[in-house]
Design a protein around this motif. Structure first.
Motif, mmCIF file in Angstrom:
data_model
loop_
_atom_site.group_PDB
_atom_site.id
_atom_site.type_symbol
_atom_site.label_atom_id
_atom_site.label_comp_id
_atom_site.label_asym_id
_atom_site.label_seq_id
_atom_site.Cartn_x
_atom_site.Cartn_y
_atom_site.Cartn_z
ATOM 1 N N VAL A 24 0.838 -1.205 0.000
ATOM 2 C CA VAL A 24 0.000 0.000 0.000
ATOM 3 C C VAL A 24 0.872 1.253 0.000
ATOM 4 O O VAL A 24 0.567 2.233 -0.695
ATOM 5 C CB VAL A 24 -0.971 -0.017 1.196
ATOM 6 N N VAL A 25 1.966 1.236 0.766
ATOM 7 C CA VAL A 25 2.902 2.365 0.727
ATOM 8 C C VAL A 25 3.393 2.570 -0.704
ATOM 9 O O VAL A 25 3.442 3.703 -1.212
ATOM 10 C CB VAL A 25 4.097 2.123 1.676
ATOM 11 N N ARG A 26 3.737 1.489 -1.355
ATOM 12 C CA ARG A 26 4.221 1.549 -2.746
ATOM 13 C C ARG A 26 3.140 2.087 -3.673
ATOM 14 O O ARG A 26 3.421 2.902 -4.567
ATOM 15 C CB ARG A 26 4.635 0.126 -3.160
ATOM 16 N N ASP A 27 1.899 1.662 -3.478
ATOM 17 C CA ASP A 27 0.787 2.140 -4.303
ATOM 18 C C ASP A 27 0.629 3.651 -4.200
ATOM 19 O O ASP A 27 0.401 4.341 -5.195
ATOM 20 C CB ASP A 27 -0.523 1.475 -3.875
ATOM 21 N N LEU A 28 0.725 4.175 -2.990
ATOM 22 C CA LEU A 28 0.558 5.607 -2.777
ATOM 23 C C LEU A 28 1.752 6.393 -3.305
ATOM 24 O O LEU A 28 1.601 7.490 -3.862
ATOM 25 C CB LEU A 28 0.366 5.895 -1.290
ATOM 26 N N ASP A 29 2.929 5.836 -3.143
ATOM 27 C CA ASP A 29 4.133 6.524 -3.594
ATOM 28 C C ASP A 29 4.162 6.694 -5.116
ATOM 29 O O ASP A 29 4.793 7.629 -5.622
ATOM 30 C CB ASP A 29 5.373 5.751 -3.141
ATOM 31 N N ARG A 30 3.463 5.805 -5.820
ATOM 32 C CA ARG A 30 3.414 5.926 -7.283
ATOM 33 C C ARG A 30 2.841 7.279 -7.702
ATOM 34 O O ARG A 30 3.253 7.849 -8.708
ATOM 35 C CB ARG A 30 2.556 4.795 -7.866
ATOM 36 N N VAL A 31 1.864 7.783 -6.971
ATOM 37 C CA VAL A 31 1.262 9.077 -7.315
ATOM 38 C C VAL A 31 2.325 10.166 -7.271
ATOM 39 O O VAL A 31 2.455 10.979 -8.197
ATOM 40 C CB VAL A 31 0.100 9.422 -6.353
ATOM 41 N N VAL A 32 3.114 10.183 -6.205
ATOM 42 C CA VAL A 32 4.159 11.192 -6.053
ATOM 43 C C VAL A 32 5.202 11.044 -7.151
ATOM 44 O O VAL A 32 5.595 12.029 -7.799
ATOM 45 C CB VAL A 32 4.825 11.060 -4.667
ATOM 46 N N THR A 33 5.656 9.824 -7.372
ATOM 47 C CA THR A 33 6.700 9.566 -8.373
ATOM 48 C C THR A 33 6.251 9.961 -9.766
ATOM 49 O O THR A 33 6.992 10.620 -10.514
ATOM 50 C CB THR A 33 7.086 8.078 -8.350
ATOM 51 N N TYR A 34 5.046 9.591 -10.144
ATOM 52 C CA TYR A 34 4.566 9.884 -11.495
ATOM 53 C C TYR A 34 4.326 11.374 -11.698
ATOM 54 O O TYR A 34 4.513 11.902 -12.799
ATOM 55 C CB TYR A 34 3.284 9.097 -11.779
ATOM 56 N N LEU A 35 3.915 12.078 -10.635
ATOM 57 C CA LEU A 35 3.699 13.518 -10.760
ATOM 58 C C LEU A 35 5.015 14.282 -10.885
ATOM 59 O O LEU A 35 5.038 15.408 -11.388
ATOM 60 C CB LEU A 35 2.905 14.045 -9.565
#
Length: 224
Positions: free
Chosen positions: A47-58
């Motif tokens: 779940v941490v990884r799922d949320l971090d994707r938003v930050v990384t992709y932005l």
């Protein structure tokens, strides 16, 4: 649902999970989940990884055009073939924390960063994911599904009553119905929870349900 509504739904669903895992004894994080080979610790790392994707992709440049929405996003990869790499990534995230308490704090901090980053952009901001290009608002729907469904997995692992906010359930059901092409829940007398558990492979179809669905039964699970 507008961007702010999606962010509120994601935040609420994550906070329900954070409330459950905060203060859990370390041994509870070793409990197996129904997503083998994940235990609770790896699930939280996922779940941490799922949320971090938003930050990384932005943080990356925006693509020129969208190639998927929240529905077709889940058709862009094979969860069985990619399962080992998803598990490895989730374990790596979990292993970065020296304790289960640190892992919970990482979840809380990543949620904060995710919401803060998304709020700085318009709903139509395009993201380049690993396999697709997608609008921010559509990608947030996929994150709500991930957190919501894995919250159900966590509840199962911890022998808790399942939790899923009505707003999150609405997003998840919309994606499942889009994948199938219709909503069979009323005809099959499924509750929202039964539809979600069946559509995501947490519950198998009964013989009677397979008979009713006919050729449509082969589409289940609608996503892994």
């Amino acid at each position: 649902m507008e961007l702010e509504g999606l962010l509120a739904t994601l935040d609420d669903e994550c906070r329900l999970m954070i409330g459950v895992v905060t203060g859990l004894p370390a041994e509870a994080f070793a409990k197996p989940t129904r997503c083998p080979p994940w235990d609770v610790r790896i699930l939280v790392g996922h779940v941490v990884r799922d949320l971090d994707r938003v930050v990384t992709y932005l943080e990356a440049p925006a693509p020129d055009a969208a190639t998927s929405d929240a529905i077709s996003y889940f058709r862009s990869y094979d969860p069985v073939a990619e399962g080992p790499s998803i598990t490895a990534g989730s374990m790596e995230v979990a292993d970065r924390s020296g304790s289960t308490g640190e892992l919970v704090r990482a979840l809380e901090e990543t949620l904060r960063r995710c919401v803060e980053a998304a709020r700085a952009h318009d709903a139509g901001r395009l993201l380049r994911t690993r396999l697709t290009a997608i609008r921010l608002d559509e990608f947030l729907k996929t994150r709500i599904l991930e957190v919501g469904v894995h919250g159900l997995d966590l509840a199962d692992a911890l022998d808790r009553d399942p939790w899923l906010s009505p707003a999150a359930a609405s997003v998840v059901l919309g994606i499942l119905t889009g994948l199938l092409g219709e909503d069979p829940s009323a005809s099959l007398r499924w509750s929202d929870l039964t539809y979600i558990e069946t559509g995501t492979g947490r519950r198998g179809l009964t013989d009677a349900e397979r008979s009713f669905l006919g050729p449509r039964a082969s589409a289940f699970p609608l996503l892994g």
